[in-house]
Scaffold this active site. Structure first.
Site, mmCIF file in Angstrom:
data_model
loop_
_atom_site.group_PDB
_atom_site.id
_atom_site.type_symbol
_atom_site.label_atom_id
_atom_site.label_comp_id
_atom_site.label_asym_id
_atom_site.label_seq_id
_atom_site.Cartn_x
_atom_site.Cartn_y
_atom_site.Cartn_z
ATOM 1 N N GLU A 249 0.880 -1.177 0.000
ATOM 2 C CA GLU A 249 0.000 0.000 0.000
ATOM 3 C C GLU A 249 0.909 1.216 0.000
ATOM 4 O O GLU A 249 1.511 1.550 1.015
ATOM 5 C CB GLU A 249 -0.894 0.000 1.251
ATOM 6 C CG GLU A 249 -1.860 -1.165 1.344
ATOM 7 C CD GLU A 249 -3.019 -1.058 0.361
ATOM 8 O OE1 GLU A 249 -3.203 0.008 -0.253
ATOM 9 O OE2 GLU A 249 -3.727 -2.060 0.195
ATOM 10 N N CYS A 283 -2.370 9.183 2.640
ATOM 11 C CA CYS A 283 -2.012 8.672 1.310
ATOM 12 C C CYS A 283 -3.061 9.059 0.281
ATOM 13 O O CYS A 283 -2.757 9.245 -0.883
ATOM 14 C CB CYS A 283 -1.834 7.160 1.366
ATOM 15 S SG CYS A 283 -3.261 6.323 2.071
HETATM 16 P P1 NAD Z 1 8.485 4.703 4.614
HETATM 17 O O1 NAD Z 1 8.436 3.866 3.396
HETATM 18 O O2 NAD Z 1 9.646 5.574 4.828
HETATM 19 O O3 NAD Z 1 8.391 3.785 5.923
HETATM 20 C C1 NAD Z 1 7.312 2.905 6.163
HETATM 21 C C2 NAD Z 1 7.756 1.791 7.085
HETATM 22 O O4 NAD Z 1 8.732 0.992 6.416
HETATM 23 C C3 NAD Z 1 8.409 2.267 8.363
HETATM 24 O O5 NAD Z 1 7.969 1.435 9.416
HETATM 25 C C4 NAD Z 1 9.906 2.058 8.094
HETATM 26 O O6 NAD Z 1 10.676 1.870 9.248
HETATM 27 C C5 NAD Z 1 9.854 0.793 7.270
HETATM 28 N N1 NAD Z 1 11.026 0.566 6.399
HETATM 29 C C6 NAD Z 1 11.878 1.481 5.869
HETATM 30 N N2 NAD Z 1 12.802 0.867 5.083
HETATM 31 C C7 NAD Z 1 12.509 -0.451 5.106
HETATM 32 C C8 NAD Z 1 13.065 -1.601 4.477
HETATM 33 N N3 NAD Z 1 14.105 -1.526 3.650
HETATM 34 N N4 NAD Z 1 12.499 -2.806 4.717
HETATM 35 C C9 NAD Z 1 11.419 -2.912 5.517
HETATM 36 N N5 NAD Z 1 10.843 -1.866 6.154
HETATM 37 C C10 NAD Z 1 11.376 -0.643 5.943
HETATM 38 O O7 NAD Z 1 7.118 5.529 4.623
HETATM 39 P P2 NAD Z 1 6.635 6.623 5.672
HETATM 40 O O8 NAD Z 1 7.401 7.877 5.462
HETATM 41 O O9 NAD Z 1 6.592 6.027 7.034
HETATM 42 O O10 NAD Z 1 5.118 6.832 5.206
HETATM 43 C C11 NAD Z 1 4.713 7.758 4.251
HETATM 44 C C12 NAD Z 1 4.402 7.057 2.946
HETATM 45 O O11 NAD Z 1 3.430 6.049 3.156
HETATM 46 C C13 NAD Z 1 3.802 7.983 1.908
HETATM 47 O O12 NAD Z 1 4.381 7.710 0.662
HETATM 48 C C14 NAD Z 1 2.334 7.588 1.888
HETATM 49 O O13 NAD Z 1 1.651 7.872 0.697
HETATM 50 C C15 NAD Z 1 2.426 6.129 2.158
HETATM 51 N N6 NAD Z 1 1.166 5.619 2.658
HETATM 52 C C16 NAD Z 1 0.426 4.791 1.883
HETATM 53 C C17 NAD Z 1 -0.803 4.346 2.334
HETATM 54 C C18 NAD Z 1 -1.675 3.428 1.514
HETATM 55 O O14 NAD Z 1 -2.546 2.797 2.075
HETATM 56 N N7 NAD Z 1 -1.478 3.330 0.217
HETATM 57 C C19 NAD Z 1 -1.271 4.753 3.585
HETATM 58 C C20 NAD Z 1 -0.481 5.621 4.326
HETATM 59 C C21 NAD Z 1 0.735 6.039 3.878
#
Ligand code: NAD
Length: 507
Positions: A249, A283
């Protein structure tokens, strides 16, 4: 107590593999607590416990699991005030945005326990010609599910997947965002108080390294990831190599298309809420607004006026706008705006940090005269920032709306229902609202997810809960004949008979 924006980013992000990280209130910049940055060994030991808990949890009937989740939901509502306080403290959200998280989580959980058992009950399938058979699909738990969540809705984006995975009979290990870990920790306490087995729902604190260990371990049978497209790609690559099922997502750059015959006032109100609630850190936030040229000037001027009325402040102040949550996101918004300004875009409202408040407060911002290749129009902003662009006609509106690598949500505004449905269908997005924003998220029976770089797979609804299962196709013989027509021995007569049947049926 540290009190600078850089302290936040240094402590929580720069110290990548430090043993601990600090959680900071983004509205006051005060440190909330220090938590362990869990190692691959700690991840492995949590996964082992989760594996050990699968048999007892999946051995319960789906109705018993639903009853357990109902108790968790009721406990969450009992502890709603404390939960809202934890969410607001680590996100800088307004109390109302905090409550929206609790409300949405409870609504999804209630719908899940009411309908989920039916959604994953054995499903009869057509047998076609083979009337001597009985066919059905059964939905079995995958085993141990890793849930990795972001910081923008730390409760619903964690508990939504967790509840679906648990109802389907899996045990779950969660890795919440290092920016907002306390909400998941609090949620687990609530779940345990409601009687959920401790090893069935575990929470690991840590940064991306902890998340990566969860993904790459052979002990996790599936990953449900919500976060950025960049991280989603990395996780997708690892899962692809391991052939591990994954839901992704990811990000969005949602269009809002407003036709000249829309209910003008509702469209303006929808744009304000869709663009700025939760400080635009949703998002499915409205990020690109396209307005028919005949009402464009009026729309921009109304938005400029109305945006000034939105009060911003601390979560407890009964305000409409809180602070942003993540310093790096504030940097992204500022750099997109600066580049747009230099390239000739016009900032109609906001555009700067709210200097009267201590933390990550950014004024709600409207940008016009943007070009398609500006970052502000092309890349996800994920902040209180919208662009407004005029369009000529329906084809032009569709072309502009689809001019993005993302495809999460969208909205179409017009009183002409057939035009609305036609345009909605032409927009390349996983979800679309007509004369509304975000409302699809609260309808639990609608699958949630994106197309293009907004992700793969779906959560919620029948499609969502089934994604947390291994589907097994079952074919049962009903008649018990000694052998079937197509079994050995093969003979000339049998060959001719099947040729005749083929001609008769399919020729
Ligand atoms: P992010 O991708 O930086 O981090 C998300 C999670 O992934 C965190 O828990 C982080 O620690 C973890 N993570 C980071 N690198 C990783 C790796 N290599 N392997 C596994 N886990 C890892 O995102 P963010 O800044 O926390 O969130 C914002 C983003 O999320 C925006 O792009 C937003 O659009 C998206 N988002 C999408 C939805 C949806 O349902 N489509 C909902 C909410 C947010």
């Amino acid at each position: 107590m540290k009190s600078s924006k850089s302290a936040h980013s240094e402590s929580a992000h720069a110290a990548k593999r430090a043993s601990h990280f600090e959680n900071v209130n983004p509205a006051t910049l005060a440190v909330i607590n220090r938590l362990p940055n869990m190692t691959a060994d700690q991840v492995e030991s949590a996964l082992k416990k989760a594996r050990g808990a699968v048999s007892a949890w999946s051995g319960l009937s789906v109705k018993e699991r639903a009853a357990a989740l109902d108790r968790v939901r009721r406990q969450l509502i009992k502890e709603m005030d404390e939960m809202i306080a934890v969410i607001c403290e680590e996100t800088g959200k307004t109390q109302m945005d905090g409550l929206i998280e609790v409300f949405t989580t409870a609504e999804h959980m209630k719908s899940l326990t009411a309908h989920g058992p039916q959604d994953i009950a054995d499903e009869k399938r057509r047998v076609g010609l083979f009337l001597s058979k009985r066919a059905y699909v059964s939905f079995k738990p995958r085993g141990v599910v890793g849930v990795i969540s972001p910081w923008n809705y730390p409760l619903i984006l964690t508990m939504g997947p967790v509840a679906q995975a648990l109802l389907a009979g899996n045990t779950v290990v969660v890795k919440p965002s290092e920016i907002t870990p306390n909400t998941s920790l609090k949620m687990r306490e609530i779940a345990l108080r409601a009687g959920l087995p401790a090893d069935a729902f575990q929470v690991l604190t840590g940064d991306g390294g902890t998340g990566a260990a969860l993904v790459s371990s052979v002990q996790s049978d599936m990953i449900c990831f919500t976060g950025s497209t960049a991280t989603g790609r990395k996780i997708g690559e690892v899962c692809g190599r391991m052939l591990k099922p994954v839901i992704l997502e990811l990000g969005g750059k949602d269009p809002m298309v407003v036709f000249e015959d829309a209910d003008f006032e509702r469209a303006v109100n929808g744009c304000l809420w869709g663009g700025y609630s939760n400080m635009g850190q949703t998002c499915i936030s409205v990020e690109r607004v396209f307005v028919h040229e005949s009402i464009y000037e009026r729309f921009v001027s109304q938005m400029k006026e109305r945006v000034q009325e939105l009060r911003q402040g601390m979560s407890t102040d009964n305000v409409s706008l809180g602070s942003m949550t993540f310093p790096r996101q504030l940097d992204i918004v500022q750099s997109q705006l600066e580049a747009a300004r230099l390239a000739g875009a016009s900032i109609q409202a906001g555009g700067s940090v709210n200097g009267k408040l201590p933390g990550l407060f950014f004024a709600p911002t409207i940008v016009t005269h943007v070009k398609r290749d500006m970052a502000v129009q092309k890349d996800e902003s994920f902040g209180p920032l919208i662009t407004i662009t005029p369009f000529k006609d329906e084809d032009d509106a569709v072309k502009l709306a689809n001019d993005t690598e993302y495809g999460l949500n969208a909205s179409v505004w017009t009183k002409d229902k057939s035009k609305a449905r036609r345009v909605a269908r032409r927009i390349d997005s996983g979800m679309v609202c007509i004369n509304d924003v975000y409302a699809n998220y609260i309808i639990s029976d609608l699958p949630f997810g994106g197309v293009k770089t907004s992700g793969l797979g779906r959560v919620y609804s029948k499609e969502g809960i089934r994604a947390f299962t291994n589907q097994q196709s079952v074919c049962e013989d009903r008649l018990g004949l000694k052998k079937e027509l197509w079994w050995f021995p093969y003979t000339k007569e049998r060959f001719d008979l099947f040729k005749k049947i083929s001609r008769f049926l399919y020729g």
